[in-house]
Design an enzyme around this catalytic site. Structure first.
Site, PDB file in Angstrom:
ATOM      1  N   ARG A  55       0.803  -1.194   0.071  1.00  0.00           N
ATOM      2  CA  ARG A  55      -0.064  -0.169  -0.105  1.00  0.00           C
ATOM      3  C   ARG A  55       0.871   1.339   0.113  1.00  0.00           C
ATOM      4  O   ARG A  55       0.385   2.253  -0.827  1.00  0.00           O
ATOM      5  CB  ARG A  55      -0.700   0.093   1.250  1.00  0.00           C
ATOM      6  CG  ARG A  55      -1.993  -0.812   1.107  1.00  0.00           C
ATOM      7  CD  ARG A  55      -3.040  -0.684   2.210  1.00  0.00           C
ATOM      8  NE  ARG A  55      -3.698  -1.808   2.701  1.00  0.00           N
ATOM      9  CZ  ARG A  55      -3.594  -2.728   3.447  1.00  0.00           C
ATOM     10  NH1 ARG A  55      -2.581  -2.343   4.373  1.00  0.00           N
ATOM     11  NH2 ARG A  55      -4.128  -3.818   3.576  1.00  0.00           N
ATOM     12  N   LYS A 162      -0.018 -19.378   4.888  1.00  0.00           N
ATOM     13  CA  LYS A 162      -0.955 -19.590   5.965  1.00  0.00           C
ATOM     14  C   LYS A 162      -1.354 -18.262   6.394  1.00  0.00           C
ATOM     15  O   LYS A 162      -0.731 -17.267   6.547  1.00  0.00           O
ATOM     16  CB  LYS A 162      -0.713 -20.508   6.992  1.00  0.00           C
ATOM     17  CG  LYS A 162       0.616 -19.770   7.851  1.00  0.00           C
ATOM     18  CD  LYS A 162       0.932 -20.785   8.774  1.00  0.00           C
ATOM     19  CE  LYS A 162       0.318 -20.868  10.111  1.00  0.00           C
ATOM     20  NZ  LYS A 162       0.955 -19.902  11.087  1.00  0.00           N
ATOM     21  N   HIS A 192       6.064 -23.476   5.913  1.00  0.00           N
ATOM     22  CA  HIS A 192       7.397 -23.234   5.695  1.00  0.00           C
ATOM     23  C   HIS A 192       7.990 -24.346   6.475  1.00  0.00           C
ATOM     24  O   HIS A 192       9.081 -24.701   6.523  1.00  0.00           O
ATOM     25  CB  HIS A 192       7.711 -22.137   6.464  1.00  0.00           C
ATOM     26  CG  HIS A 192       7.668 -21.919   8.002  1.00  0.00           C
ATOM     27  ND1 HIS A 192       6.646 -21.533   8.780  1.00  0.00           N
ATOM     28  CD2 HIS A 192       8.616 -22.104   8.924  1.00  0.00           C
ATOM     29  CE1 HIS A 192       6.852 -21.489   9.987  1.00  0.00           C
ATOM     30  NE2 HIS A 192       8.175 -21.852  10.331  1.00  0.00           N
ATOM     31  N   HIS A 254       1.544 -26.895  10.282  1.00  0.00           N
ATOM     32  CA  HIS A 254       2.929 -27.563  10.622  1.00  0.00           C
ATOM     33  C   HIS A 254       2.778 -28.643  11.092  1.00  0.00           C
ATOM     34  O   HIS A 254       3.582 -29.733  10.860  1.00  0.00           O
ATOM     35  CB  HIS A 254       3.559 -26.560  11.439  1.00  0.00           C
ATOM     36  CG  HIS A 254       3.593 -25.045  10.993  1.00  0.00           C
ATOM     37  ND1 HIS A 254       3.664 -24.705   9.854  1.00  0.00           N
ATOM     38  CD2 HIS A 254       3.618 -24.086  11.858  1.00  0.00           C
ATOM     39  CE1 HIS A 254       3.669 -23.368   9.565  1.00  0.00           C
ATOM     40  NE2 HIS A 254       3.587 -22.890  10.809  1.00  0.00           N
ATOM     41  N   LYS A 354       3.433 -21.790  23.355  1.00  0.00           N
ATOM     42  CA  LYS A 354       4.295 -20.645  23.502  1.00  0.00           C
ATOM     43  C   LYS A 354       4.778 -20.462  24.855  1.00  0.00           C
ATOM     44  O   LYS A 354       3.984 -21.027  25.656  1.00  0.00           O
ATOM     45  CB  LYS A 354       3.673 -19.389  23.016  1.00  0.00           C
ATOM     46  CG  LYS A 354       2.937 -19.349  21.415  1.00  0.00           C
ATOM     47  CD  LYS A 354       3.854 -18.010  20.732  1.00  0.00           C
ATOM     48  CE  LYS A 354       3.356 -18.166  19.309  1.00  0.00           C
ATOM     49  NZ  LYS A 354       4.427 -18.184  18.380  1.00  0.00           N
TER      50      LYS A 354
HETATM   51  C1  BG6 Z   1       4.558 -19.929  12.321  1.00  0.00           C
HETATM   52  C2  BG6 Z   1       3.551 -19.370  13.334  1.00  0.00           C
HETATM   53  O1  BG6 Z   1       3.603 -20.252  11.332  1.00  0.00           O
HETATM   54  O2  BG6 Z   1       5.390 -20.669  12.812  1.00  0.00           O
HETATM   55  C3  BG6 Z   1       4.218 -18.613  14.569  1.00  0.00           C
HETATM   56  O3  BG6 Z   1       2.498 -18.261  13.085  1.00  0.00           O
HETATM   57  C4  BG6 Z   1       5.323 -19.783  15.041  1.00  0.00           C
HETATM   58  O4  BG6 Z   1       3.488 -18.491  15.805  1.00  0.00           O
HETATM   59  C5  BG6 Z   1       6.186 -20.080  13.893  1.00  0.00           C
HETATM   60  O5  BG6 Z   1       6.279 -19.165  15.841  1.00  0.00           O
HETATM   61  C6  BG6 Z   1       7.107 -21.398  14.093  1.00  0.00           C
HETATM   62  O6  BG6 Z   1       8.157 -21.346  13.357  1.00  0.00           O
HETATM   63  P1  BG6 Z   1       9.551 -22.018  13.465  1.00  0.00           P
HETATM   64  O7  BG6 Z   1       9.934 -22.166  12.140  1.00  0.00           O
HETATM   65  O8  BG6 Z   1      10.332 -21.077  14.374  1.00  0.00           O
HETATM   66  O9  BG6 Z   1       9.343 -23.350  14.187  1.00  0.00           O
END
Ligand code: BG6
Length: 504
Positions: A55, A162, A192, A254, A354
């Site tokens: 933007r 996502k 990822h 994930h 977390k």
């Molecule tokens: C993300 C989440 O997809 O993955 C985050 O939105 C999370 O909340 C993260 O911290 C964890 O990724 P990684 O690669 O650090 O395990």
């Protein structure tokens, strides 16, 4: 296409990467550093360009100058300014609202100019790093402006970040909207976790070795447990996180990717659809819990103030962007069953959260004990379970734990590990995790991207849990202090079955 096969490290075909939402964190933290790493490995074509769309009003020069300062801090390893310049000179910027047709007119004009200048041959890779509300409108606008059309011998692909929906209905609706303007072959739903070496290695470990597959089933495996623990709180993402919660943020994406790779049957080939067919089957075989199962087998938690690794963390409810009465979960533990010939009766336990005691992502395959303890009348009163542990991060490797005799006159057993460590064997690979995914998307290899049916199968499992949780708001939140291993119920979930979470 200037492709040779991947084994020989082929250079990608000429193309333009268009990033929607280019002002966000992902661009500077992951995407541009990943392109830089690909360039360093000589895996980017010379005929390549990047267009950022966002933007804020600014021109390409300003965007480049800003990126230069930011990207250097996120490139793993030593930063080479000359290499960066070679990428930077091919970066462009288009300002505009994603819902405004004029943005796409400007983008189209910019792409035509780039094609002349950089000979990118009409190949376009769009990356949606925007809020999810824009996914379908952007895809539709691309189609309406002729930017999604593959009819002239070039390709047009769309990478979607996502969250892919927030429940089953919205995931289906999003799939339907995208599929009304693009074909499944053009859609790359990114996760990822599949960019992590250790996660990709699960397939190699299982199917390139003859000795594990015969015991990879209900006859030998007692249970599987997956821990994805983070020490950080929600940091600056309170606004997003409080609407999503731990389940939506981590589990159907994930963690289910990890389950699908551990649980799948051998594919008939490593072709994208052959692999994804098997992943999809195992996701569909995960039993969707009944409301009673949810009450007994799913645990949610929210962190309160505490200390993690010498730092103190405030209550989740005190984080910026989080309402003081929030009932959003920051921790989930649950037990799942897979109704398949291979896995019936083998529980899959998972816990994720977390502000926990340690940062670790690992998958443990715990094998059954021997049928008979032969060490009667000795000092041995218990046998160590054999654990095969896939360490995803921060330690990267695989270890196998078994019992060994402790030297001495008495018969005593100790648990010992055979360890494979990625860094020791292959050296550290400075990477963001997005290199392989971007590379594959440019190559047109969808193996590491989620297909529509996989996304929907995952939501179908977690939907009943979210429904029950919504109907029965949690009472005792916060119910674990930052720096612990989550609420006590997560331990009890295991203890009730005579099992426990692995401690390292
Ligand atoms: C993300 C989440 O997809 O993955 C985050 O939105 C999370 O909340 C993260 O911290 C964890 O990724 P990684 O690669 O650090 O395990």
């Amino acid at each position: 296409m200037s492709t040779r096969d991947r084994a020989s490290g082929s250079v990608n075909p000429s193309c333009v990467l268009v990033i929607f939402g280019a002002a966000g964190d992902l661009t500077k933290r992951k995407l541009l550093p990943a392109l830089y790493n690909l360039a360093r490995e000589k895996l980017l074509p010379d005929d390549f360009a990047v267009v950022g769309v966002a933007r804020a009003e600014r021109d390409s020069e300003t965007f480049r100058a800003q990126l230069a300062g930011e990207v250097s801090g996120f490139v793993p390893g030593k930063f080479d300014p000359v290499l960066w310049k070679s990428i930077e000179s091919r970066v462009y910027y288009v300002a505009g609202e994603f819902g405004d047709a004029r943005t796409f007119d400007k983008l189209k004009a910019q792409l035509a100019e780039i094609e002349q200048r950089h000979k990118t041959r009409g190949n376009l890779l769009f990356y949606l790093a925007t809020a999810p509300d824009f996914f379908a409108p952007i895809a539709t606008a691309l189609r309406e402006h002729g930017l999604a059309d593959e009819s002239n011998g070039h390709w047009r692909r769309l990478i979607v970040e996502k969250p892919f929906g927030r429940d089953l209905a919205s995931a289906k609706a999003l799939n339907a909207s995208l599929l009304s303007v693009l074909s499944e072959k053009q859609i790359y739903r990114i996760d990822h976790y599949l960019g992590k070496e250790t996660v990709q290695n699960i397939l190699v470990f299982r199917f390139a070795n003859g000795i594990f597959e015969p015991v990879w089933n209900r006859r030998y495996v007692d249970h599987v447990q997956i821990t994805v623990s983070e020490t950080l709180g929600v940091e600056k993402r309170g606004g997003y996180y409080d609407r999503a919660g731990c389940m939506r943020d981590m589990v159907p994406n994930h963690i289910f990717q990890l389950i699908s790779l551990v649980g799948m049957e051998p594919p008939i080939s490593f072709d994208a659809d052959a692999v994804r067919d098997e992943q999809s089957k195992v996701l569909r075989a995960i039993r969707a819990p009944s409301p009673e199962d949810v009450l007994s087998s799913a645990v949610r938690g929210q962190y309160g103030a505490g200390g993690v690794g010498g730092r103190s963390l405030a209550d989740y409810r005190a984080e910026p962007g989080v309402p003081p009465t929030s009932t959003t979960e920051t921790f989930v533990a649950m037990k799942l069953g897979i109704d398949s010939w291979r896995w019936t009766g083998v529980p899959f336990y998972l816990r994720v959260g977390k502000a926990l005691a340690a940062r670790t992502t690992e998958i443990t395959i715990r094998f059954r004990k021997p049928p008979l303890v032969l060490f009667r009348d000795t000092a041995v009163d218990d046998i160590f379970p054999n654990d095969l542990v896939i360490h995803v991060q921060p330690k990267e490797g695989i270890s196998l734990r078994f019992g060994a005799k402790i030297p001495g006159a008495q018969l005593k057993l100790g648990g010992v590990n055979m360890d494979f460590d990625y860094a020791d064997h292959f050296g550290a690979t400075p990477a963001t995790g997005y290199e392989r995914l971007l590379y594959d998307a440019m190559q047109g290899d969808q193996t590491l991207f989620q297909r529509a049916d996989m996304v929907e199968a995952s939501w179908a499992v977690v939907a009943p849990i979210l429904d029950v949780w919504q109907a029965l708001p949690p009472r005792g939140f916060p119910n674990y202090p930052a720096g612990s291993w989550g609420p006590r119920e997560a331990e009890q979930l295991m203890e009730r079955d005579g099992r426990s979470w692995r401690t390292s």
